[in-house]
Design an enzyme around this catalytic site. Structure first.
Site, PDB file in Angstrom:
ATOM      1  NE  ARG A 134      -4.351  -1.285   1.746  1.00 44.31           N
ATOM      2  CZ  ARG A 134      -4.611  -2.311   2.556  1.00 44.31           C
ATOM      3  NH1 ARG A 134      -3.864  -2.537   3.592  1.00 44.31           N
ATOM      4  NH2 ARG A 134      -5.633  -3.102   2.306  1.00 44.31           N
ATOM      5  CG  HIS A 136       4.770 -23.305  12.765  1.00 46.95           C
ATOM      6  ND1 HIS A 136       4.680 -23.216  11.396  1.00 46.95           N
ATOM      7  CD2 HIS A 136       4.961 -22.024  13.203  1.00 46.95           C
ATOM      8  CE1 HIS A 136       4.798 -21.952  11.040  1.00 46.95           C
ATOM      9  NE2 HIS A 136       4.977 -21.202  12.115  1.00 46.95           N
ATOM     10  CE  LYS A 190      11.656 -23.556  11.884  1.00 42.74           C
ATOM     11  NZ  LYS A 190      12.568 -22.449  12.149  1.00 42.74           N
ATOM     12  CG  HIS A 204       8.594 -20.826   8.726  1.00 45.58           C
ATOM     13  ND1 HIS A 204       7.584 -20.358   9.506  1.00 45.58           N
ATOM     14  CD2 HIS A 204       9.686 -20.827   9.515  1.00 45.58           C
ATOM     15  CE1 HIS A 204       8.046 -20.099  10.725  1.00 45.58           C
ATOM     16  NE2 HIS A 204       9.339 -20.382  10.759  1.00 45.58           N
ATOM     17  CE  LYS A 218       1.316 -18.943  11.181  1.00 44.54           C
ATOM     18  NZ  LYS A 218       2.316 -18.251  11.987  1.00 44.54           N
ATOM     19  CG  ASP A 263       1.768 -17.146  15.856  1.00 40.32           C
ATOM     20  OD1 ASP A 263       1.808 -16.784  14.664  1.00 40.32           O
ATOM     21  OD2 ASP A 263       2.729 -17.029  16.642  1.00 40.32           O
ATOM     22  CD  GLU A 278       8.196 -18.173  18.904  1.00 33.74           C
ATOM     23  OE1 GLU A 278       8.835 -17.459  18.119  1.00 33.74           O
ATOM     24  OE2 GLU A 278       6.957 -18.209  18.939  1.00 33.74           O
TER      25      GLU A 278
HETATM   26  C1  BG6 Z   1       5.760 -17.727  12.831  1.00 28.92           C
HETATM   27  C2  BG6 Z   1       4.906 -17.113  13.898  1.00 28.92           C
HETATM   28  O1  BG6 Z   1       4.980 -18.503  11.969  1.00 28.92           O
HETATM   29  O2  BG6 Z   1       6.748 -18.545  13.425  1.00 28.92           O
HETATM   30  C3  BG6 Z   1       5.767 -16.326  14.886  1.00 28.92           C
HETATM   31  O3  BG6 Z   1       3.937 -16.268  13.324  1.00 28.92           O
HETATM   32  C4  BG6 Z   1       6.877 -17.181  15.414  1.00 28.92           C
HETATM   33  O4  BG6 Z   1       4.977 -15.826  15.947  1.00 28.92           O
HETATM   34  C5  BG6 Z   1       7.636 -17.847  14.270  1.00 28.92           C
HETATM   35  O5  BG6 Z   1       7.760 -16.354  16.165  1.00 28.92           O
HETATM   36  C6  BG6 Z   1       8.638 -18.847  14.791  1.00 28.92           C
HETATM   37  O6  BG6 Z   1       9.448 -19.261  13.734  1.00 28.92           O
HETATM   38  P1  BG6 Z   1      10.935 -19.785  13.975  1.00 28.92           P
HETATM   39  O7  BG6 Z   1      11.392 -20.207  12.622  1.00 28.92           O
HETATM   40  O8  BG6 Z   1      11.703 -18.649  14.568  1.00 28.92           O
HETATM   41  O9  BG6 Z   1      10.791 -20.927  14.943  1.00 28.92           O
END
Ligand code: BG6
Length: 501
Positions: free
Chosen positions: A61, A256, A198, A194, A164, A251, A232
């Site tokens: 935007r 994941h 990995k 993602h 996502k 999330d 995290e």
């Molecule tokens: C993302 C989430 O998909 O994955 C984030 O939206 C999260 O909140 C992240 O921090 C974690 O990814 P990674 O690769 O750092 O484990």
């Protein structure tokens, strides 16, 4: 005479380079583009893995010139790429880089984008092939998909890469899929999770299916339970707008975490093609259940100390409602109802602002039936555990009992370790490098199919529906700890405990 193979090339596979193409990034002013996508593209360029004829168009935007966009992306690469900055490689990439201001609700912007793409096609020789990357909220995707389909030319292929969250619940995910399927087939759609990009997650497949010794014991006869932790230490990093709506369940758990369970529990696929792998994961997702509301725990962090630093509570983060009921932690007990796993619990937990960053999959085997050693206590001799360190300190380690040197027969738990850092010389690629390249190559093996996404949402919807009726008071864990007391109770009820690290 045959030439001896070069030992340095052992294990390296050479993949074909993708066709010439243009990559369009919707949401180019966002964090994902500067922190992940652009650094990944740079690392691919550095290794000469991108198509020779290639271009990138950022769309968002905000008003920005081509030059300003390139400059901003250059800084992002310098700051976030895993490789040292090489001016020549960057200049090569930047030469094919453009920016388009696009109000997602306005058709004029789309026309402007279409013109720019045709212009760049001619300049770069990219033959009308396009990868559209949607780094935008799900609500913005429908209109964009319509516009892309309307302007689709008969030349070249189109692939849609979708970040996502894919929808907000089962209903909205189905609607989004239906919208996309009006114009595109499933093999043109690449839904990113993602974690599947990995290395360590893919290595789980290698570990299970390239070795003869694990598969025979990978079942309820030998495995006591599985623990998966996605911890995290960071908070929400200025993403309150998104996170307030998502919470930990949407999330991390919905995507994941459930994918990690699926990869751990799936049956061996007949081959490594997209459909074979995804069919097996789907079966796991379909057979997964949680035995009831008290087996799913949620939490929200209050103020505390993380790695020695004082941090605010979730409700004090900027943009978060003072009485927010969004969860930043989830722990659950899951079962996979099939012959391999019946009655074998999968304990999972994930959260923000936990004691440290750590993602592990721990396969805990049953205890030896009758250890004849008088000195071995439950504490000194723990059950065998296979630990997949997804991150950090990527690797695999097996906990076994060993004799302590000296008199007598004292037994202690020791670890046999494989560490990526020490074994392979090449650093680990970022997940996004692999996934962007796979999408360009049209390989969907490491992307989530629509039926997987729907199963994931079905489980989340059931949990969220219960939460709506339940009363809970937040915050219920201090930042820098391992989550609320209820998380420990969840696993203690079964006479087990979370792995201490
Ligand atoms: C993302 C989430 O998909 O994955 C984030 O939206 C999260 O909140 C992240 O921090 C974690 O990814 P990674 O690769 O750092 O484990």
């Amino acid at each position: 005479m045959t030439e001896a193979p070069n030992p340095l090339l052992e294990g390296l596979t050479v993949r074909r380079r993708p066709d010439p193409c243009l990559l369009v990034i919707f949401g180019a002013s966002g964090d994902l583009t500067s922190k992940k996508l652009m650094p990944a593209l740079y690392s691919l360029a550095l290794r000469r893995l991108l198509p020779e004829k290639f271009g990138i168009v950022g769309a968002a935007r905000s008003e920005e010139s081509d030059e300003a966009f390139c400059e901003r992306m250059k800084q992002a690469v310098q700051e976030h790429a895993r490789d040292p900055f090489d001016e020549e490689v960057w200049n090569g990439l930047a030469a094919g880089m453009r920016y388009v201001t696009l109000d997602f609700a306005d058709n004029d912007g789309e026309d402007h984008l279409a013109e720019k793409l045709i212009e760049l096609d001619n300049e770069r020789g990219t033959l009308g092939n396009r990868v559209y990357y949607f780094a935008v909220p799900p609500s913005a995707i429908g209109t964009l998909v319509d516009e892309i389909a309307e302007r689709r030319s008969s030349e070249g292929w189109v692939r849609l890469v979708i970040e996502k969250p894919f929808g907000h619940d089962l209903q909205s995910a189905r609607e989004l899929t239906a919208k996309i399927q009006e114009h595109f087939s499933e093999d043109e759609v690449f839904r990113i999770d993602h974690y599947l990009g990995k290395e360590t997650v893919q290595n789980m497949l290698a570990l299970r299916f390239a070795n003869g010794i694990f598969e025979p014991i990978w079942n309820r006869q030998f495995i006591d339970h599985v623990q998966i932790t996605v911890a995290e230490s960071i908070g929400i990093e200025g993403r309150a707008g998104y996170y307030e709506q998502a919470g930990a369940i949407r999330d991390i758990f919905q995507n994941h975490l459930l994918q990690l369970v699926a990869i751990t529990a799936m049956e061996p696929p007949i081959d490594f093609t997209a459909d074979s792998v995804r069919n097996e994961k789907l079966k796991v997702l379909k057979s997964m259940h949680t035995p009831g509301p008290k087996h799913v725990v949620r939490g929200q962090y209050g103020p505390g100390f993380v790695e020695g630093k004082e941090v605010p509570g979730y409700r004090e983060e900027s943009g978060v409602a003072p009485g927010s009921m969004t969860e930043t932690f989830v722990a659950a007990k899951l079962f996979v109802d099939n012959w391999r796993w019946a009655d074998t619990p999968f304990y999972v937990r994930m959260g923000k602002r936990l004691a440290r960053r750590e993602t592990t999959i721990a396969i805990q085997f049953k205890r030896a039936p009758h250890p004849p050693f008088a000195d071995a206590t439950e504490e000194s001799l723990r059950p065998n555990t296979l630990l997949i360190h997804v991150q950090p300190n990527e690797g695999v380690s097996l906990a076994i009992g060993a004799k302590v040197p000296g008199q007598g027969m004292t037994i202690r738990t020791v670890h046999m370790d494989f560490l990526y850092g020490g074994t392979f010389r090449e650093g680990l690629p970022e997940a996004y490098e692999r996934l962007i390249l796979d999408a360009m190559l049209g390989d969907a093996t490491l992307f989530t199919r629509s039926d997987e996404i729907e199963e994931q949402w079905a489980l989340v919807d059931a949990i969220v529906a219960f939460w709506k009726r339940e009363r809970i008071s937040f915050p219920n864990y201090a930042a820098g700890t391992w989550g609320p007391a209820a998380s420990d109770e969840l696993i203690h009820r079964d006479g087990r405990s979370w792995r201490r690290h």
